[in-house]
Design an enzyme around this catalytic site. Structure first.
Site, mmCIF file in Angstrom:
data_model
loop_
_atom_site.group_PDB
_atom_site.id
_atom_site.type_symbol
_atom_site.label_atom_id
_atom_site.label_comp_id
_atom_site.label_asym_id
_atom_site.label_seq_id
_atom_site.Cartn_x
_atom_site.Cartn_y
_atom_site.Cartn_z
ATOM 1 N N ASP A 1 -7.616 4.085 10.918
ATOM 2 C CA ASP A 1 -6.145 4.046 10.976
ATOM 3 C C ASP A 1 -5.504 3.801 9.617
ATOM 4 O O ASP A 1 -4.412 3.223 9.520
ATOM 5 C CB ASP A 1 -5.665 2.958 11.963
ATOM 6 C CG ASP A 1 -6.163 3.222 13.370
ATOM 7 O OD1 ASP A 1 -6.380 4.399 13.708
ATOM 8 O OD2 ASP A 1 -6.318 2.240 14.131
ATOM 9 N N LYS B 1 -5.037 8.512 7.388
ATOM 10 C CA LYS B 1 -5.747 9.737 6.984
ATOM 11 C C LYS B 1 -5.003 10.997 7.433
ATOM 12 O O LYS B 1 -4.892 11.972 6.690
ATOM 13 C CB LYS B 1 -7.169 9.744 7.590
ATOM 14 C CG LYS B 1 -8.029 8.574 7.145
ATOM 15 C CD LYS B 1 -9.377 8.555 7.840
ATOM 16 C CE LYS B 1 -9.339 8.296 9.311
ATOM 17 N NZ LYS B 1 -8.918 6.948 9.713
ATOM 18 N N ALA C 1 -10.626 9.050 17.678
ATOM 19 C CA ALA C 1 -9.711 9.176 16.539
ATOM 20 C C ALA C 1 -8.288 9.434 17.023
ATOM 21 O O ALA C 1 -8.078 10.101 18.029
ATOM 22 C CB ALA C 1 -10.161 10.329 15.643
ATOM 23 N N GLY C 2 -7.328 8.901 16.293
ATOM 24 C CA GLY C 2 -5.922 9.200 16.538
ATOM 25 C C GLY C 2 -5.268 9.299 15.177
ATOM 26 O O GLY C 2 -5.058 8.289 14.510
ATOM 27 N N HIS C 3 -5.018 10.513 14.714
ATOM 28 C CA HIS C 3 -4.481 10.738 13.367
ATOM 29 C C HIS C 3 -3.026 11.171 13.475
ATOM 30 O O HIS C 3 -2.736 12.259 13.981
ATOM 31 C CB HIS C 3 -5.312 11.804 12.638
ATOM 32 C CG HIS C 3 -6.744 11.389 12.416
ATOM 33 N ND1 HIS C 3 -7.690 12.202 11.861
ATOM 34 C CD2 HIS C 3 -7.380 10.210 12.674
ATOM 35 C CE1 HIS C 3 -8.836 11.553 11.776
ATOM 36 N NE2 HIS C 3 -8.676 10.348 12.272
ATOM 37 N N GLN D 1 -12.253 7.588 11.788
ATOM 38 C CA GLN D 1 -12.606 6.161 11.734
ATOM 39 C C GLN D 1 -12.596 5.681 10.270
ATOM 40 O O GLN D 1 -11.756 6.121 9.511
ATOM 41 C CB GLN D 1 -13.967 5.910 12.411
ATOM 42 C CG GLN D 1 -13.919 6.038 13.935
ATOM 43 C CD GLN D 1 -14.025 7.443 14.444
ATOM 44 O OE1 GLN D 1 -14.951 8.151 14.096
ATOM 45 N NE2 GLN D 1 -13.098 7.864 15.289
#
Ligand code: GDP
Ligand code: IMO
Ligand code: MG
Length: 423
Positions: free
Chosen positions: A13, A16, A39-41, A223
């Site tokens: 977090d 990125k 993932a959460g971008h 990550q």
């Protein structure tokens, strides 16, 4: 501008997604190569606001081909939802998304097992995202996985699923949960297969050709370094290799192809889930960082733990990943702090100790050594040139550069893609 890798220098977090959207303006390919929809971008650009879980964050640029390479584990429903979400926003991925047939599939039982293991661990839980990431990787390395390519072979898929359900339903029932029906999974997956089939293609020759022609290939890490399965704070880690070497097994590309390895870090530190965090602030300052920085997870919405910048971690991230540059994000979140601390290193019983000398329980006991910096108490939001930053903010960044020994190439001053300083 050949191959560059963007990688999390802390616990994920770091911002990125934003940096990748910015850098992909010149990219021919943007490649996810490990992790999954844990993932959460976040990307905020002219198309809107997006939390990207599986499709690379560089997909917004017209000429950039988005590749989900073999190292990524895929939840097909999440992938299709993401394709739909992009379509609604005016981004048609039909000619620009490639899914490797070698990707492993996250099956419904992986998600159930993830949550059952967490429940069984109780207070000792990892704090996973509950997306089935640990169990799907466990199946991969123990030769029990089901691949995207298996989905294309009806007989093979049925055989593999039957075998796995015999095993998994035994465990699931023993842990007191409801077993899965083979028929229901088959029906659901054959529907998903139809929709996903047009995207399946081996990206290996495309990536190698692009590298040979010195095209710009951007690898999107997920990550962060300290969630790496080997080098992170095990067992409070994720299942994949999050460090730079991961591009070889995750995308079939040698690490030597990389000319730039850009480590992304916030101007402070956060972590979500359990595990040691030496600079964590459990006081009003930590709460202020969380509220000001809106530190709530892009995937699970969980509050993130917050603390001061940790140079010991970032120096280790430099060594292990071969970081050539840093991108420092969320500088604007520090705008209202009169004093800002930097952790320059750790001690244990008064003696200096390095990250690599600790194990996970010991890292929980080290004491951070702090250098206190003067805050700037004025807005940096949206500033796009280094010289326009308030003097104490420049001093803070120069100090980070000195202590981490990594040149800062980008400074992010807001969540939107164009709120950035390029040095
Ligand atoms: P990622 O997983 O590394 O892509 O990071 P996340 O998207 O999970 O979390 C980063 C959060 O910070 C997101 O909400 C971004 O919109 C936000 N963000 C990124 N850079 C900045 C910045 O410079 N300033 C502010 N205020 N927010 C930022
Ligand atoms: P991005 O790519 C932050 C953390 C979870 C948990 C541990 C294991 O958005 O930076 P998992 O579901 O992977 O088995 O959970 O890893 N974690 C992340 N933390 N950002 C992420 O991704 C993460 N992906 C996993 O919170 O502590
Ligand atoms: Mg995230």
């Amino acid at each position: 501008m050949p191959a560059s890798l963007i990688i999390g220098a802390c616990w994920g977090d770091e911002g990125k997604g934003k940096i990748i959207d910015y850098l992909s303006k010149t990219a021919d390919y943007v490649v996810r190569f490990h992790g999954g929809n844990n993932a959460g971008h976040t990307v905020i650009n002219r198309f809107g606001k997006f939390a990207m879980h599986l499709i690379p964050s560089g997909v917004f640029n017209k000429k950039t081909i988005a590749v989900v390479a073999n190292g990524v584990v895929i939840d097909l429903e999440v992938l299709l939802d993401e394709i739909q979400m992009l379509k609604k926003a005016g981004i048609d991925v039909s000619q620009k998304l490639i899914i490797s047939p070698r990707c492993h599939l996250i099956m419904p039982y992986h998600k159930v097992l993830d949550n059952l293991y967490e429940q069984a661990k109780g207070e000792k839980k990892t704090g996973t995202t509950g997306r089935g990431i640990g169990p799907v990787h466990a199946d991969k390395v123990s030769y029990n996985g089901i691949l995207v390519s298996d989905l294309l072979d009806t007989k093979l898929f049925k055989e593999k699923l039957r075998l796995q359900l015999n095993l998994k339903n035994t465990i699931i029932k023993a842990l007191g949960a409801k077993p899965f029906s083979e028929k229901e999974i088959l029906n659901a997956f054959f529907l998903l297969r139809k929709k996903i089939k047009p995207f399946i293609q081996e990206p290996y020759p495309l990536l190698h050709e692009a590298l040979a022609k010195k095209r710009h290939v951007l690898f999107e890490g997920a990550q962060g370094t300290f969630l790496d399965n080997n080098w992170g704070t095990y067992p409070f880690v994720t299942a994949s290799t999050t460090v730079s070497g991961g591009i070889t097994h995750g995308a079939g590309v040698p690490a030597s192809a990389l000319s730039t390895v850009l480590g992304v870090t916030k101007a402070y530190t956060t972590r979500v889930g359990e595990g040691p965090f030496p600079t964590e602030l459990l006081d009003k300052i930590g709460e202020k960082l969380r509220q000001t920085g809106n530190e709530f997870g892009a995937t699970t919405g969980r509050p993130r733990r917050c603390g001061w910048f940790d140079a010991e971690l970032v120096r280790f991230a430099k060594e292990i990943n071969g970081l050539t540059h840093l991108a420092v994000t969320k500088l604007d979140i520090l705008d209202t702090f009169p004093n800002i601390k930097i952790c320059t290193g750790y001690t244990y019983y008064g003696k200096p100790i390095k990250y690599y000398q600790t194990d996970t329980p010991l890292l929980g006991k080290v004491k951070p050594v702090y250098k206190t910096m003067k805050g700037w108490l004025s807005s940096t939001k949206g500033i796009t040139s280094f010289s326009q930053l308030p003097h104490p903010a420049r001093i803070y960044l120069l100090e980070l550069e000195k202590i981490t020994r990594i040149p800062i190439a980008y400074i992010s001053t807001g969540a939107k893609t164009d709120e950035i300083i390029k040095r």
